[in-house]
Each structure stands twice: as structure tokens, then as C-alpha cells.
Design a protein around this motif. Structure first.
Motif, PDB file in Angstrom:
ATOM      1  N   UNK A 272    -121.887  -3.316  99.395  1.00  0.00           N
ATOM      2  CA  UNK A 272    -121.960  -4.719  99.058  1.00  0.00           C
ATOM      3  C   UNK A 272    -120.712  -5.461  99.545  1.00  0.00           C
ATOM      4  N   UNK A 273    -119.543  -4.833  99.423  1.00  0.00           N
ATOM      5  CA  UNK A 273    -118.314  -5.477  99.859  1.00  0.00           C
ATOM      6  C   UNK A 273    -118.280  -5.639 101.376  1.00  0.00           C
ATOM      7  N   UNK A 274    -118.856  -4.685 102.102  1.00  0.00           N
ATOM      8  CA  UNK A 274    -118.904  -4.792 103.560  1.00  0.00           C
ATOM      9  C   UNK A 274    -119.758  -5.980 103.976  1.00  0.00           C
ATOM     10  N   UNK A 275    -120.903  -6.167 103.318  1.00  0.00           N
ATOM     11  CA  UNK A 275    -121.794  -7.286 103.644  1.00  0.00           C
ATOM     12  C   UNK A 275    -121.106  -8.607 103.339  1.00  0.00           C
ATOM     13  N   UNK A 276    -120.448  -8.689 102.181  1.00  0.00           N
ATOM     14  CA  UNK A 276    -119.727  -9.905 101.803  1.00  0.00           C
ATOM     15  C   UNK A 276    -118.605 -10.192 102.804  1.00  0.00           C
ATOM     16  N   UNK A 277    -117.889  -9.163 103.240  1.00  0.00           N
ATOM     17  CA  UNK A 277    -116.827  -9.337 104.238  1.00  0.00           C
ATOM     18  C   UNK A 277    -117.369  -9.831 105.558  1.00  0.00           C
ATOM     19  N   UNK A 278    -118.502  -9.299 105.987  1.00  0.00           N
ATOM     20  CA  UNK A 278    -119.118  -9.736 107.250  1.00  0.00           C
ATOM     21  C   UNK A 278    -119.564 -11.190 107.144  1.00  0.00           C
ATOM     22  N   UNK A 279    -120.140 -11.567 106.009  1.00  0.00           N
ATOM     23  CA  UNK A 279    -120.589 -12.950 105.812  1.00  0.00           C
ATOM     24  C   UNK A 279    -119.400 -13.905 105.831  1.00  0.00           C
ATOM     25  N   UNK A 280    -118.308 -13.545 105.202  1.00  0.00           N
ATOM     26  CA  UNK A 280    -117.117 -14.403 105.191  1.00  0.00           C
ATOM     27  C   UNK A 280    -116.543 -14.549 106.597  1.00  0.00           C
ATOM     28  N   UNK A 281    -116.437 -13.460 107.334  1.00  0.00           N
ATOM     29  CA  UNK A 281    -115.911 -13.523 108.707  1.00  0.00           C
ATOM     30  C   UNK A 281    -116.835 -14.341 109.601  1.00  0.00           C
ATOM     31  N   UNK A 282    -118.134 -14.150 109.485  1.00  0.00           N
ATOM     32  CA  UNK A 282    -119.087 -14.928 110.280  1.00  0.00           C
ATOM     33  C   UNK A 282    -118.986 -16.409 109.931  1.00  0.00           C
ATOM     34  N   UNK A 283    -118.800 -16.708 108.659  1.00  0.00           N
ATOM     35  CA  UNK A 283    -118.650 -18.101 108.235  1.00  0.00           C
ATOM     36  C   UNK A 283    -117.402 -18.747 108.796  1.00  0.00           C
ATOM     37  N   UNK A 284    -116.330 -17.993 108.865  1.00  0.00           N
ATOM     38  CA  UNK A 284    -115.089 -18.528 109.420  1.00  0.00           C
ATOM     39  C   UNK A 284    -115.232 -18.853 110.901  1.00  0.00           C
ATOM     40  N   UNK A 285    -115.909 -17.999 111.646  1.00  0.00           N
ATOM     41  CA  UNK A 285    -116.095 -18.262 113.073  1.00  0.00           C
ATOM     42  C   UNK A 285    -117.081 -19.393 113.338  1.00  0.00           C
ATOM     43  N   UNK A 286    -118.036 -19.589 112.456  1.00  0.00           N
ATOM     44  CA  UNK A 286    -119.022 -20.647 112.664  1.00  0.00           C
ATOM     45  C   UNK A 286    -118.488 -22.016 112.276  1.00  0.00           C
ATOM     46  N   UNK A 287    -117.376 -22.074 111.566  1.00  0.00           N
ATOM     47  CA  UNK A 287    -116.817 -23.349 111.102  1.00  0.00           C
ATOM     48  C   UNK A 287    -115.589 -23.771 111.886  1.00  0.00           C
ATOM     49  N   UNK A 288    -115.433 -23.297 113.101  1.00  0.00           N
ATOM     50  CA  UNK A 288    -114.251 -23.670 113.869  1.00  0.00           C
ATOM     51  C   UNK A 288    -114.328 -25.142 114.268  1.00  0.00           C
ATOM     52  N   UNK A 289    -113.181 -25.740 114.478  1.00  0.00           N
ATOM     53  CA  UNK A 289    -113.115 -27.158 114.823  1.00  0.00           C
ATOM     54  C   UNK A 289    -113.609 -27.372 116.248  1.00  0.00           C
ATOM     55  N   UNK A 290    -114.410 -28.393 116.419  1.00  0.00           N
ATOM     56  CA  UNK A 290    -114.915 -28.724 117.746  1.00  0.00           C
ATOM     57  C   UNK A 290    -113.931 -29.650 118.437  1.00  0.00           C
ATOM     58  N   UNK A 291    -113.794 -29.489 119.718  1.00  0.00           N
ATOM     59  CA  UNK A 291    -112.931 -30.348 120.496  1.00  0.00           C
ATOM     60  C   UNK A 291    -113.625 -31.676 120.760  1.00  0.00           C
ATOM     61  N   UNK A 292    -112.872 -32.767 120.667  1.00  0.00           N
ATOM     62  CA  UNK A 292    -113.368 -34.068 121.068  1.00  0.00           C
ATOM     63  C   UNK A 292    -114.279 -34.722 120.063  1.00  0.00           C
ATOM     64  N   UNK A 293    -115.528 -34.410 120.067  1.00  0.00           N
ATOM     65  CA  UNK A 293    -116.523 -35.099 119.274  1.00  0.00           C
ATOM     66  C   UNK A 293    -117.492 -35.776 120.209  1.00  0.00           C
ATOM     67  N   UNK A 294    -118.372 -36.530 119.635  1.00  0.00           N
ATOM     68  CA  UNK A 294    -119.334 -37.232 120.478  1.00  0.00           C
ATOM     69  C   UNK A 294    -118.682 -38.470 121.070  1.00  0.00           C
ATOM     70  N   UNK A 295    -119.204 -38.933 122.153  1.00  0.00           N
ATOM     71  CA  UNK A 295    -118.647 -40.098 122.814  1.00  0.00           C
ATOM     72  C   UNK A 295    -119.630 -41.243 122.826  1.00  0.00           C
ATOM     73  N   UNK A 296    -119.151 -42.393 123.223  1.00  0.00           N
ATOM     74  CA  UNK A 296    -120.037 -43.538 123.379  1.00  0.00           C
ATOM     75  C   UNK A 296    -119.548 -44.405 124.526  1.00  0.00           C
ATOM     76  N   UNK A 297    -120.431 -45.282 124.953  1.00  0.00           N
ATOM     77  CA  UNK A 297    -120.160 -46.168 126.081  1.00  0.00           C
ATOM     78  C   UNK A 297    -120.481 -47.593 125.668  1.00  0.00           C
ATOM     79  N   UNK A 298    -119.623 -48.506 126.065  1.00  0.00           N
ATOM     80  CA  UNK A 298    -119.844 -49.927 125.814  1.00  0.00           C
ATOM     81  C   UNK A 298    -119.946 -50.600 127.170  1.00  0.00           C
ATOM     82  N   UNK A 299    -121.057 -51.271 127.404  1.00  0.00           N
ATOM     83  CA  UNK A 299    -121.264 -51.984 128.668  1.00  0.00           C
ATOM     84  C   UNK A 299    -121.739 -53.392 128.355  1.00  0.00           C
TER      85      UNK A 299
END
Length: 90
Positions: A1-28
């Protein structure tokens, strides 16, 4: 059970990394009867003066295109060169 919980926590940490930039927009748009030759895209910040994100030279017909990447919701304005008051807010 502890191994599964550890894997879930590690997977969660990698899936929540900060994204560079963000979305963009254009004004014309097109400005008619403008006396200035430049338009700026500025971000309004509550603690400081507006920050210039992009600028464009107006074409002969007054058309322009500005692009930027936004990291979060904010207020933006479009002033012309040498003008104190912006002509558009969004």
C-alpha cells in the motif's frame, strides 16, 4: 500500500509542474485619423506603472497587430506614442 501511495505522490508531482509562458493572444485593429505612428500594448499592474509588452508601427491605412503571452488574468491598454491617455482597455 505504501508503494502505491508513493507512486501516486511522485506521479502527481510530475504532472503538476509549472508550464512555461501560458496562452497568448493577439490584438489587431485599424486606427483612423491617427497623428501618431506607433501603438503599444501595455499591461496594467496595481503596484507599478504599466509595462509595455509589445509595440507596432501603424501601417499607411492605420492597421496594426500586437501579440503577447499572458501568464494570468490582467488588464491591458492600448496607448498611442506620445499620448498620455490610452484609447482602448480590455
Amino acid at each position: 500500500m505504501q508503494k502505491i501511495l508513493g507512486i501516486v505522490i511522485i506521479a502527481g508531482m510530475f504532472s503538476c509542474n509549472a508550464k512555461e509562458g501560458g496562452s497568448g493572444f493577439e490584438v489587431a485593429g485599424t486606427i483612423k485619423n491617427a497623428t501618431a505612428d506607433m501603438v503599444y500594448l501595455e499591461e496594467n499592474t496595481p503596484e507599478a506603472r504599466p509595462t509595455i509588452l509589445d509595440s507596432a508601427t501603424l501601417n499607411k491605412d492605420g492597421s496594426f497587430t500586437l501579440k503577447t503571452k499572458n501568464k494570468e488574468e490582467s488588464l491591458y491598454q492600448l496607448p498611442l506614442k506620445n499620448k498620455m491617455v490610452p484609447f482602448a482597455f480590455f
